[in-house]
Design a protein around this motif. Structure first.
Motif, PDB file in Angstrom:
ATOM      1  N   ILE A  48      32.400  32.742  32.647  1.00  0.00           N
ATOM      2  CA  ILE A  48      32.597  34.126  32.232  1.00  0.00           C
ATOM      3  C   ILE A  48      33.814  34.685  32.954  1.00  0.00           C
ATOM      4  O   ILE A  48      34.221  34.146  33.978  1.00  0.00           O
ATOM      5  CB  ILE A  48      31.369  35.013  32.600  1.00  0.00           C
ATOM      6  CG1 ILE A  48      30.988  34.800  34.060  1.00  0.00           C
ATOM      7  CG2 ILE A  48      30.209  34.748  31.660  1.00  0.00           C
ATOM      8  CD1 ILE A  48      29.952  35.781  34.570  1.00  0.00           C
ATOM      9  N   ASN A  49      34.363  35.771  32.427  1.00  0.00           N
ATOM     10  CA  ASN A  49      35.440  36.427  33.169  1.00  0.00           C
ATOM     11  C   ASN A  49      34.846  37.577  33.990  1.00  0.00           C
ATOM     12  O   ASN A  49      33.622  37.749  34.036  1.00  0.00           O
ATOM     13  CB  ASN A  49      36.559  36.873  32.219  1.00  0.00           C
ATOM     14  CG  ASN A  49      36.171  38.086  31.392  1.00  0.00           C
ATOM     15  OD1 ASN A  49      35.034  38.580  31.460  1.00  0.00           O
ATOM     16  ND2 ASN A  49      37.098  38.578  30.598  1.00  0.00           N
ATOM     17  N   GLY A  50      35.705  38.346  34.608  1.00  0.00           N
ATOM     18  CA  GLY A  50      35.243  39.412  35.499  1.00  0.00           C
ATOM     19  C   GLY A  50      34.434  40.491  34.805  1.00  0.00           C
ATOM     20  O   GLY A  50      33.735  41.263  35.452  1.00  0.00           O
ATOM     21  N   TYR A  51      34.530  40.556  33.482  1.00  0.00           N
ATOM     22  CA  TYR A  51      33.768  41.574  32.755  1.00  0.00           C
ATOM     23  C   TYR A  51      32.569  40.973  32.046  1.00  0.00           C
ATOM     24  O   TYR A  51      31.922  41.637  31.239  1.00  0.00           O
ATOM     25  CB  TYR A  51      34.679  42.291  31.753  1.00  0.00           C
ATOM     26  CG  TYR A  51      35.833  42.964  32.451  1.00  0.00           C
ATOM     27  CD1 TYR A  51      35.629  44.160  33.130  1.00  0.00           C
ATOM     28  CD2 TYR A  51      37.086  42.376  32.488  1.00  0.00           C
ATOM     29  CE1 TYR A  51      36.669  44.764  33.812  1.00  0.00           C
ATOM     30  CE2 TYR A  51      38.126  42.977  33.173  1.00  0.00           C
ATOM     31  CZ  TYR A  51      37.915  44.175  33.842  1.00  0.00           C
ATOM     32  OH  TYR A  51      38.934  44.767  34.531  1.00  0.00           O
ATOM     33  N   GLY A  52      32.300  39.715  32.311  1.00  0.00           N
ATOM     34  CA  GLY A  52      31.096  39.093  31.769  1.00  0.00           C
ATOM     35  C   GLY A  52      31.271  38.460  30.401  1.00  0.00           C
ATOM     36  O   GLY A  52      30.297  37.976  29.822  1.00  0.00           O
ATOM     37  N   LYS A 100      39.867  47.652  28.939  1.00  0.00           N
ATOM     38  CA  LYS A 100      40.624  48.900  28.996  1.00  0.00           C
ATOM     39  C   LYS A 100      41.893  48.795  28.150  1.00  0.00           C
ATOM     40  O   LYS A 100      42.336  49.750  27.553  1.00  0.00           O
ATOM     41  CB  LYS A 100      41.014  49.221  30.442  1.00  0.00           C
ATOM     42  CG  LYS A 100      39.818  49.409  31.373  1.00  0.00           C
ATOM     43  CD  LYS A 100      40.250  49.780  32.782  1.00  0.00           C
ATOM     44  CE  LYS A 100      40.929  48.638  33.524  1.00  0.00           C
ATOM     45  NZ  LYS A 100      40.049  47.495  33.828  1.00  0.00           N
ATOM     46  N   ASP A 135      37.365  47.451  38.530  1.00  0.00           N
ATOM     47  CA  ASP A 135      36.382  47.605  37.459  1.00  0.00           C
ATOM     48  C   ASP A 135      35.467  46.380  37.368  1.00  0.00           C
ATOM     49  O   ASP A 135      34.300  46.486  37.018  1.00  0.00           O
ATOM     50  CB  ASP A 135      37.092  47.785  36.115  1.00  0.00           C
ATOM     51  CG  ASP A 135      37.694  49.172  35.998  1.00  0.00           C
ATOM     52  OD1 ASP A 135      36.980  50.146  36.297  1.00  0.00           O
ATOM     53  OD2 ASP A 135      38.872  49.284  35.616  1.00  0.00           O
ATOM     54  N   GLN A 136      36.024  45.231  37.700  1.00  0.00           N
ATOM     55  CA  GLN A 136      35.232  43.997  37.602  1.00  0.00           C
ATOM     56  C   GLN A 136      34.023  44.008  38.531  1.00  0.00           C
ATOM     57  O   GLN A 136      33.093  43.234  38.339  1.00  0.00           O
ATOM     58  CB  GLN A 136      36.106  42.783  37.972  1.00  0.00           C
ATOM     59  CG  GLN A 136      37.128  42.405  36.926  1.00  0.00           C
ATOM     60  CD  GLN A 136      38.479  42.998  37.207  1.00  0.00           C
ATOM     61  OE1 GLN A 136      38.589  44.111  37.720  1.00  0.00           O
ATOM     62  NE2 GLN A 136      39.525  42.274  36.872  1.00  0.00           N
ATOM     63  N   ASP A 169      31.274  26.965  38.120  1.00  0.00           N
ATOM     64  CA  ASP A 169      31.033  28.230  38.815  1.00  0.00           C
ATOM     65  C   ASP A 169      30.472  28.081  40.223  1.00  0.00           C
ATOM     66  O   ASP A 169      29.877  29.014  40.764  1.00  0.00           O
ATOM     67  CB  ASP A 169      30.155  29.162  37.971  1.00  0.00           C
ATOM     68  CG  ASP A 169      30.839  29.522  36.662  1.00  0.00           C
ATOM     69  OD1 ASP A 169      32.073  29.685  36.680  1.00  0.00           O
ATOM     70  OD2 ASP A 169      30.153  29.623  35.633  1.00  0.00           O
ATOM     71  N   GLU A 194      41.889  35.995  37.467  1.00  0.00           N
ATOM     72  CA  GLU A 194      41.267  37.302  37.291  1.00  0.00           C
ATOM     73  C   GLU A 194      42.192  38.432  37.750  1.00  0.00           C
ATOM     74  O   GLU A 194      42.197  39.494  37.163  1.00  0.00           O
ATOM     75  CB  GLU A 194      39.953  37.349  38.085  1.00  0.00           C
ATOM     76  CG  GLU A 194      39.037  38.493  37.710  1.00  0.00           C
ATOM     77  CD  GLU A 194      38.562  38.455  36.261  1.00  0.00           C
ATOM     78  OE1 GLU A 194      38.187  37.355  35.801  1.00  0.00           O
ATOM     79  OE2 GLU A 194      38.579  39.502  35.596  1.00  0.00           O
ATOM     80  N   PHE A 197      36.389  34.285  41.183  1.00  0.00           N
ATOM     81  CA  PHE A 197      35.673  35.517  40.886  1.00  0.00           C
ATOM     82  C   PHE A 197      34.476  35.265  39.967  1.00  0.00           C
ATOM     83  O   PHE A 197      33.434  35.896  40.113  1.00  0.00           O
ATOM     84  CB  PHE A 197      36.606  36.584  40.291  1.00  0.00           C
ATOM     85  CG  PHE A 197      35.973  37.944  40.299  1.00  0.00           C
ATOM     86  CD1 PHE A 197      35.935  38.690  41.471  1.00  0.00           C
ATOM     87  CD2 PHE A 197      35.355  38.451  39.172  1.00  0.00           C
ATOM     88  CE1 PHE A 197      35.307  39.925  41.513  1.00  0.00           C
ATOM     89  CE2 PHE A 197      34.726  39.696  39.200  1.00  0.00           C
ATOM     90  CZ  PHE A 197      34.709  40.428  40.372  1.00  0.00           C
ATOM     91  N   ALA A 198      34.635  34.326  39.029  1.00  0.00           N
ATOM     92  CA  ALA A 198      33.504  33.996  38.145  1.00  0.00           C
ATOM     93  C   ALA A 198      32.340  33.456  38.980  1.00  0.00           C
ATOM     94  O   ALA A 198      31.177  33.817  38.762  1.00  0.00           O
ATOM     95  CB  ALA A 198      33.938  32.981  37.095  1.00  0.00           C
ATOM     96  N   LYS A 230      30.809  36.412  40.686  1.00  0.00           N
ATOM     97  CA  LYS A 230      30.060  37.258  39.756  1.00  0.00           C
ATOM     98  C   LYS A 230      28.726  36.614  39.409  1.00  0.00           C
ATOM     99  O   LYS A 230      27.727  37.289  39.208  1.00  0.00           O
ATOM    100  CB  LYS A 230      30.889  37.506  38.492  1.00  0.00           C
ATOM    101  CG  LYS A 230      30.350  38.627  37.615  1.00  0.00           C
ATOM    102  CD  LYS A 230      31.324  38.955  36.491  1.00  0.00           C
ATOM    103  CE  LYS A 230      30.667  39.743  35.381  1.00  0.00           C
ATOM    104  NZ  LYS A 230      30.425  41.142  35.676  1.00  0.00           N
ATOM    105  N   LYS A 231      28.719  35.290  39.345  1.00  0.00           N
ATOM    106  CA  LYS A 231      27.467  34.596  39.046  1.00  0.00           C
ATOM    107  C   LYS A 231      26.552  34.503  40.264  1.00  0.00           C
ATOM    108  O   LYS A 231      25.454  33.957  40.179  1.00  0.00           O
ATOM    109  CB  LYS A 231      27.779  33.195  38.518  1.00  0.00           C
ATOM    110  CG  LYS A 231      28.384  33.228  37.128  1.00  0.00           C
ATOM    111  CD  LYS A 231      27.909  32.057  36.312  1.00  0.00           C
ATOM    112  CE  LYS A 231      28.236  32.272  34.848  1.00  0.00           C
ATOM    113  NZ  LYS A 231      28.072  31.012  34.093  1.00  0.00           N
TER     114      LYS A 231
END
Lengths: 314, 286, 487
Positions: free
Chosen positions: B55-59, B253, C139-140, C267, C296, C309-310, C313-314
């Motif tokens: 996934i990317n930073g926004y899911g 965005k 925002d991420q 990941d 990212e 970053f992925a 995030k996971k």
């Protein structure tokens, strides 16, 4: 341990060892030529050419070399990649990036060494500092060896540094043999000095800090055959190629303790090279010294490349 | 009636010199949502490197590729199958009380909740002199205003390829009045945000069977948040509401959050990239 | 100036307008410094110069240096070290320690809030601009729950003593605060040079930082990990803080890696070792947000790890500090700290905040423009002391220039009254004597899951130029060993 850092430690070991051999080569050759028994060996041009040959920068034409220029180039020239100052810089650079793994004591000693070489006055060096500078370099590398041995846990970090040190030692000893072999060939003829009894063999042993050991072992003036046998095959001489190969084999076993048969591993290759020389005798080597030199240098570089692939790949 | 889509995405990169190390991240997989049911993806690359689904930073779903050998050419091919329900863009309850919606967008809580999609970004910043380029008519509903803005954008900008690129910002687009779907979308988003409406940049595929503008690569349109209704899709490039032909991948965005392909390539010299996208559909038998 | 029989300090000039940490307002040496003053007094300046040189070369040989970037080249320099230590008594320290923890916890809750519900903004306690116009707001990070609920694992709170004798916080550094290794080196250097002085004081040890840091980093391991593999990531050996990175890795006994040593697969994060890939669970990162993952964030970053970053995030890896913490060390956030502490902890701030004028507010901007000469003007998003204007040092032309900048980009600046940092006797090479120099104190706080730690000591930074108030090492500051006394 990180593969990249292992690579740095390996090269740190190599550069430390390399700077020592170059420094000693300069020192021994220069000072023993001053009162050498024949004119050829006394000839300054002859010595300077030998120095350039040893650092891999042979002079091919008949140009007349200037002593100060040659000494500066090999000692302190930052623009000559094989100079002592560059070797020390590289050793410190490699130590820097592995700083968290080596002892504070070892790092501090390398750092001191670096500042000593960096601050050394080039003018003084080429005019009258050769002895002082090269002796200090040799002594500081001895201190570093002591710190490596005495302040590091004898685990994989130590093993990798020692692999670097010993592969480099074997390589440098061979390079020195190569250089002095050429000198002995070139020096023969004058005053009936035969190749096998050349004065250059004594110089060679001194370059490898092995003259006293050799005298104690053979109790005779060195000849081509006894010198080569001692420096290549004698496992008890700490500077010999055989001893270095034994060390390399011992330390690779710490990195790769597996007993399983694996002909693609570095340990296998090292073992193979080592046993080849273990059962060699000097007459075989003497038949074609140049061939032997080329072969062993090739084997050492293969070992280094294989290590890089197996352990340092990042 | 639902449509079954099959989409093929191809990219080929060629480099003048050897590439020793490279990473790519593809943002090209359609998302699962109320109108899109995602059936399957097949992704291959010419070097047989591992394709990692992540996934990317926004899911949003991504595919990462990191070849372990050096190369001068690499190509990628992806095919997706999905079922798109018939979308009626007008299938919602219109705003009953217009002033209530206008009131809502003034509230701090609303502004905070939609802060990401209200702020100015590099590609959605209007030049100062153009801030009032499009003003909402408060006697009309927000939805009606957005429809008018959609049409306004469509007529204000001429569709023209190869005059703008992914770096082009609004000042140039407003001055020269031409561009592609991405530029239409950025302008639409910026003007809606200027009027207090949260908007998202959407990247996706457009089924071209119907003679719509777009190009043979990816398409872009916008989603605007209308209080009491929700997110609605506007395609200013075609003066349409997003419908059954619009297959959404991701939103953000602006373009930066949605770029379909990000690559970090260590090489020197020139390089060339070719993309093609084919979207085919057939009626699903029920 | 009564008891100056002591030759070390015989030429020490006291400016009555400054708050001197060792002399009281009657010119008497404070009780806590008496012993130290007497012991130093047994030496002559000559002895002291010798010791000072010894300490200097010891830093150089140990390679405890940093690099200064200048237009032409980077230069290796020693962080200037002063042999006269600063002493903090236990009751004063207790306030600093409690205050630092309070701030770190409040900032952590603030970060959680602005990356989730954003209630503090919705309730109008802080303005939305803190996030909407901050370049450091990611925002991420919205909706991500960092392991253990911690964002700012490591905070560096800078405090000063004003001429009213009270401590004030100047800023909270919660991106990658540096300097902790110097705290330990300074202690070592002082012990080597003047070990005798330690016999007379009961000083808290500072060598336990690394083990506490490791301990707390292990509490924020990702889910499903038993014994976490912790590493430190550095931009590399040419970074100005590389010594510190290697020091921390070494004393924690963990690997020091660069981005190129790591890779992400499915990941999860792995490092490339001599025996193949090894999974990594907790990364103490000393590279900035923008550089951690080129896929990212900044695409031309070669320092980071593609896909990191992925993995974060996971929830497969912990990053300390969490990405996006920088938004809370924005100087504009600082100005709301009393309200932030009150909102999340329902407590009064233990440490004072310096009053701040927001140039983004028209009425405050007006005040600032009229009073530039008595204010410090700071850009809100610069670190390292760059871009600061001190009003009473400016010429008329310079004041006009500052005003222009303020009018052009008011949101970029805040202004504060000029704080008078306390002074401490500091040996000055040029005059070969002790002189008053301004000092501050950087404290180090570590937050873990339900645990926290403050290093009992800190980095006393000293502005070596006479009258200078900027103590950052990149601006020519030095440092002193700092003793926190035991109760």
């Amino acid at each position: 341990m990180l593969a990249r850092v292992a690579n740095n430690l390996f090269w740190m070991g190599r550069y430390i060892e390399r700077s020592e051999h170059i420094a000693r080569y300069l020192n021994v050759n220069y000072f023993s030529s001053l009162d050498a028994p024949n004119t050829q060996s006394q000839d300054r041009q002859f010595v300077l050419r030998s120095m350039q040959f040893m650092v891999g920068d042979p002079v091919l034409n008949n140009e007349v070399l200037e002593e100060e220029k040659v000494l500066y180039k090999i000692g302190l020239d930052p623009n000559f990649p094989a100079s002592i100052i560059n070797n020390v810089k590289q050793a410190r650079e490699n130590a820097n990036s592995a700083r968290d793994l080596i002892s504070t004591e070892l790092y501090e000693a390398i750092n001191k060494f670096y500042h000593f070489v960096l601050k050394y006055n080039a003018d003084a060096f080429v005019k009258n500092g050769l002895h002082d500078f090269t002796m200090n370099v040799a002594e500081m590398t001895a201190i570093l060896r002591g710190k490596i041995r005495g302040t590091l846990l004898h685990d994989s970090v130590y093993a990798i540094i020692m692999l670097g040190v010993n592969i480099e030692r074997a390589t440098q000893i061979i390079r020195i043999i190569n250089a002095k072999y050429h000198d002995a060939l070139n020096a023969q003829g004058s005053y009936g000095d035969k190749f096998s009894h050349s004065f250059e063999w004594t110089t060679l042993l001194k370059c490898a800090e092995s003259y006293d050991m050799m005298r104690r072992f053979y109790k005779k003036t060195p000849t081509s055959i006894s010198t080569l046998e001692f420096l290549i095959l004698n496992p008890n001489c700490p500077r010999s190629v055989m001893n270095s190969l034994n060390q390399v084999y011992h330390h690779i076993k710490i990195l790769d303790p597996s007993k399983a048969y694996n002909k693609t591993s570095t340990a296998f290759l090292i073992g193979k090279v080592r046993s080849e020389y273990e059962y060699k005798y000097i007459e075989e080597i003497e038949e074609d010294i140049q061939l032997f030199i080329d072969q062993i240098l090739k084997s050492l570089s293969e070992i280094s490349k294989k290590m890089e692939k197996e352990f340092f790949n990042y | 009636m639902p449509l079954e889509y099959s989409i093929t995405y191809k990219a080929e990169n060629t480099y003048e010199h050897w590439v020793n190390d490279a990473h790519w991240q593809f943002l090209i997989i359609p998302e699962n949502n109320a109108s899109q049911e995602f059936v399957g993806v097949e992704f291959t690359n010419s070097l047989n490197a591992i394709n990692e689904y992540s996934i990317n930073g926004y899911g949003f779903k991504t595919i990462r590729v990191h070849p372990k050998q050096r190369f001068k050419t690499i190509s990628f091919e992806a095919s997706f199958r999905l079922i798109k329900k018939e979308v009626n863009p007008f299938d919602f309850q219109p705003e009953v009380d217009i002033s209530k919606s206008y009131h809502r967008i003034q509230e701090l809580v609303f502004k905070v909740d939609y802060e990401s999609f209200l702020k100015r970004t590099r590609f959605t910043t209007l030049p100062n002199k153009n801030e009032s380029l499009f003003q909402f008519d408060r006697t009309k509903s927000i939805f009606e205003n957005l429809q008018i803005l959609n049409e306004w954008t469509f007529t204000h900008i001429y569709f023209k390829t190869d005059v703008t690129d992914v770096e082009t910002t609004l000042d140039e687009i407003i001055a020269k009045r031409h561009g592609v779907c991405q530029d239409f979308t950025h302008l639409f988003c910026a003007l809606a945000r200027q009027n207090g409406i949260p908007t998202r940049y959407v990247s996706g595929y457009l089924h071209q069977g119907n003679g719509y503008f777009g190009d043979s690569q990816m398409h872009a349109w916008a989603e605007a948040f209308v209080p009491e209704i929700g997110w609605l899709g506007f395609d200013p490039t075609n003066n349409l509401l997003a419908n059954t032909s619009h297959i959404k991948i991701a939103h953000g965005k602006d373009y930066n959050d949605c770029s379909p392909l990000k690559g970090i390539v260590y090489t020197t010299g020139k390089n060339e990239t070719k993309h093609t996208v084919k979207v085919a559909s057939q009626q699903q038998q029920q | 100036m009564g008891n100056l029989k002591n030759q070390m300090f015989s030429s020490y000039q006291q400016n009555p307008e400054l708050y001197d940490e060792i002399y009281d307002n009657k010119g008497e040496v404070k009780t806590i410094y008496k012993k130290l003053f007497d012991i130093y007094g047994e030496h002559s300046i000559k002895d002291y110069v010798k010791l000072n040189d010894k300490a200097k070369s010891s830093f150089f040989n140990q390679g405890i240096t940093f690099q200064v970037y200048d237009k032409k080249k980077t230069q290796e320099k020693i962080f200037p070290f002063d042999l006269f230590p600063r002493i903090i008594d236990p009751t004063e320290w207790e306030v600093i320690e409690k205050g630092a923890i309070q701030r770190s916890k409040a900032l952590n809750l603030f970060l959680w809030d602005i990356y989730h519900e954003k209630n503090i903004i919705k309730q109008g306690i802080v303005p939305m601009e803190l996030i909407s116009s901050s370049v450091n707001y990611l925002d991420q990070m919205n909706g991500i729950d960092p392991p253990g609920g911690i964002y700012n694992h490591i905070s560096g709170t800078d405090v000063i003593k004003h001429n009213d004798g009270k401590y004030y916080v100047l800023e909270d550094n919660i991106r990658c605060p540096s300097g902790v290794s110097y705290v330990i080196c300074n202690r070592t250097a002082l012990k080597r040079a003047l070990f005798g002085v330690f016999n007379h004081y009961n000083t808290c040890s500072v060598t336990n930082y690394a083990e506490n840091l490791l301990d707390l980093l292990e509490t924020v391991k990702p889910k499903g990990v038993d014994v976490p593999n912790v590493i430190v990531i550095t931009p590399g050996m040419y970074n100005s803080a590389f010594y510190e990175h290697s020091y921390l890795a070494k004393t924690m006994g963990v690997e020091l890696v660069e981005g190129r040593d790591l890779f992400v697969e499915n990941d999860f994060v792995y490092m490339k070792t001599i025996r193949g890939p090894e999974k990594v669970d907790v990364i103490y990162r000393r590279i900035d947000d923008a550089f951690i993952d080129p896929l990212e964030f900044k695409p031309d970053s070669t320092l980071g790890v593609p896909g990191l970053f992925a993995a974060y995030k996971k929830g497969n890896v912990t990053l300390a500090n969490a990405p996006g913490t920088g938004v809370a060390d924005d100087k504009a956030v600082y100005t709301y700290m009393p309200a932030i502490i009150k909102y999340y902890l329902n407590e009064e701030p233990i440490l004072n905040n310096v009053h701040t004028y927001h140039c983004s507010r028209p009425d405050e901007l007006k005040y600032v423009l009229e009073h530039v000469h008595e204010l410090v003007i700071k850009p809100v998003d610069e670190a390292g002391g760059y871009g600061i204007s001190i009003g009473n040092r400016l010429t008329k032309a310079e004041i006009e220039k500052v005003k222009k900048q303020l009018l052009a980009e008011p949101r970029k600046y805040v202004a504060q009254p000029i704080m008078s940092l306390s002074v401490h006797p500091t040996y000055i090479d040029g005059t070969k004597s002790f002189e008053q120099r301004h000092v501050d104190l950087r404290t180090f706080t570590v937050l873990g899951k339900d645990k926290e730690f403050v290093l009992k000591g800190g980095l006393t930074r000293v502005a070596l130029q006479k009258g200078n108030l900027i103590v950052n090492s990149s601006q020519g500051g030095g440092s002193k060993d700092t003793w926190v006394l035991k109760n």
